[in-house]
Design an enzyme around this catalytic site. Structure first.
Site, PDB file in Angstrom:
ATOM      1  N   SER A 145      42.479  32.438  38.482  1.00 54.03           N
ATOM      2  CA  SER A 145      41.310  31.849  37.838  1.00 54.03           C
ATOM      3  C   SER A 145      40.092  31.916  38.764  1.00 54.03           C
ATOM      4  CB  SER A 145      41.584  30.384  37.458  1.00 54.03           C
ATOM      5  OG  SER A 145      41.619  29.560  38.603  1.00 54.03           O
ATOM      6  N   SER A 146      38.906  31.855  38.153  1.00 54.44           N
ATOM      7  CA  SER A 146      37.685  31.834  38.961  1.00 54.44           C
ATOM      8  C   SER A 146      37.675  30.631  39.895  1.00 54.44           C
ATOM      9  CB  SER A 146      36.455  31.813  38.051  1.00 54.44           C
ATOM     10  OG  SER A 146      36.477  30.688  37.193  1.00 54.44           O
ATOM     11  N   GLY A 154      27.952  38.791  40.046  1.00 56.39           N
ATOM     12  CA  GLY A 154      29.270  38.741  40.652  1.00 56.39           C
ATOM     13  C   GLY A 154      30.213  39.598  39.837  1.00 56.39           C
ATOM     14  N   GLU A 184      33.458  25.451  39.673  1.00 58.02           N
ATOM     15  CA  GLU A 184      32.797  25.011  38.455  1.00 58.02           C
ATOM     16  C   GLU A 184      33.605  23.930  37.737  1.00 58.02           C
ATOM     17  OE1 GLU A 184      30.384  28.570  36.523  1.00 58.02           O
ATOM     18  OE2 GLU A 184      32.467  29.150  36.840  1.00 58.02           O
ATOM     19  N   GLY A 203      29.111  39.769  35.976  1.00 60.60           N
ATOM     20  CA  GLY A 203      27.863  40.494  35.825  1.00 60.60           C
ATOM     21  C   GLY A 203      27.970  41.957  36.197  1.00 60.60           C
ATOM     22  N   LYS A 208      26.780  30.764  38.485  1.00 59.39           N
ATOM     23  CA  LYS A 208      27.703  29.653  38.318  1.00 59.39           C
ATOM     24  C   LYS A 208      27.033  28.527  37.520  1.00 59.39           C
ATOM     25  CE  LYS A 208      31.310  30.954  40.825  1.00 59.39           C
ATOM     26  NZ  LYS A 208      32.668  31.102  40.254  1.00 59.39           N
ATOM     27  N   LYS A 234      37.082  28.826  24.575  1.00 58.74           N
ATOM     28  CA  LYS A 234      37.102  29.358  25.938  1.00 58.74           C
ATOM     29  C   LYS A 234      37.239  28.219  26.951  1.00 58.74           C
ATOM     30  CE  LYS A 234      36.387  32.258  29.411  1.00 58.74           C
ATOM     31  NZ  LYS A 234      35.039  32.808  29.691  1.00 58.74           N
TER      32      LYS A 234
END
Length: 300
Positions: free
Chosen positions: A247-248, A9, A260, A12, A76, A178
């Protein structure tokens, strides 16, 4: 170094694209719409420093990891075990797998299923897929990886490709830092559907973020985690480097996808319960995101 990116994604594609641009043979394993576009036109790397198309291999098949010396594992967190089982029959015995994922326990979960070396990795990058085969980079890009026999060579390879990389013996502390950043920003950006630069100035938001950080710190301390810096300073400074970033979790909700959140605020909540540490603000943010997920999953 032959490299495969499992779950290509936004994260990556950025790292795979940068390595391919530096001349390494890279195979991206991802969704059909991106694979088709990349095979046809190459990967469009739209970064803060340059914009160009990079030619590299792409596949929808997990078997494309075969022959890779290095696998960037970017699925994920919710899919870690499934992807590991699918990948396992195709991995080279001497392959090294780096976990470029959100959350703090992916490497442990992955190593339980694989005999290859798995190195936990901390990712600091803001990216998005702006369209099929189009990677847009919003900021940063550095990595922190755990020490293994191959880590120094991997770090050198990444650095030569324009990816600042540090080998650290306290990756768990870096992963928790993180995690704290994600817990402070992800749910708030997701619930509001706003980028960081508009979330942080919101009325009452700083107080919520401070509460999230304090709860995370209490859980980390109870679990014996050694943090490598000032967590609040890191949280407060992030918006300066990524003001336009959603944000993701926000991106997942906007696309009607599962988030997630179980491995972010939900992980802190569960870990706090096991250690006897209360985490009411993390619990609330977790519950709100899960409600939005449930609403979107309900048939119309």
């Amino acid at each position: 170094m032959k490299i495969a990116v499992m779950g290509a994604g936004a994260v990556g594609c950025y790292y795979g694209g940068m390595l391919a641009r530096a001349g390494h043979p890279v195979t991206l394993i991802g969704r059909p719409q991106h694979v088709e576009a990349i095979r046809r036109d190459g990967l469009l790397l739209d970064t803060l420093g340059f914009k160009e198309r990079v030619r590299l291999d792409a596949s929808t098949e997990v078997g494309a990891v075969q022959g890779a010396d290095l696998v960037l594992f970017c699925v994920k967190s919710t899919d870690t075990e499934i992807a590991a089982d699918e990948m396992k029959p195709h991995l080279e015995p001497g392959a090294v797998v780096l976990t470029l994922q959100n959350g703090v326990d992916n490497a442990e979960r992955l190593q339980a299923r694989l005999s290859q070396v798995v190195a936990p990795t901390v990712v600091y990058v803001a990216t998005e897929m702006a369209g099929p085969g189009h990677l847009r980079h919003h900021g940063r890009g550095e990595l922190v990886i755990a020490p293994t026999a191959q880590s120094d060579d991997i770090a050198k390879t990444f650095a030569e490709a324009g990816i600042p990389t540090q080998v650290s013996d306290n990756v768990i502390g870096a992963l928790w830092m993180k995690l704290i950043l994600n817990c402070a920003y992800n749910a708030l950006s997701a619930i509001s559907q706003l980028p960081y630069g508009r979330v942080v100035p919101g009325e009452g938001v700083e107080g919520v973020m401070r509460d999230v950080v304090q709860e995370c710190l209490a859980v980390a301390q109870a679990g014996g985690v050694r943090l490598p810096g000032d967590a609040w300073q890191a949280v407060a400074g992030l918006v300066q480097t990524m003001p336009t970033q959603y944000s993701s979790t926000a991106q997942d909700l906007a696309r009607g996808k599962r988030t997630e959140i179980d491995h972010l605020n939900g992980y802190v909540m569960r870990r706090g319960e096991s250690l006897g540490v209360a985490t009411p603000v993390n619990r609330t943010l977790f519950a709100l995101v899960k409600l939005i997920e449930a609403r979107q999953a309900r048939p119309a």
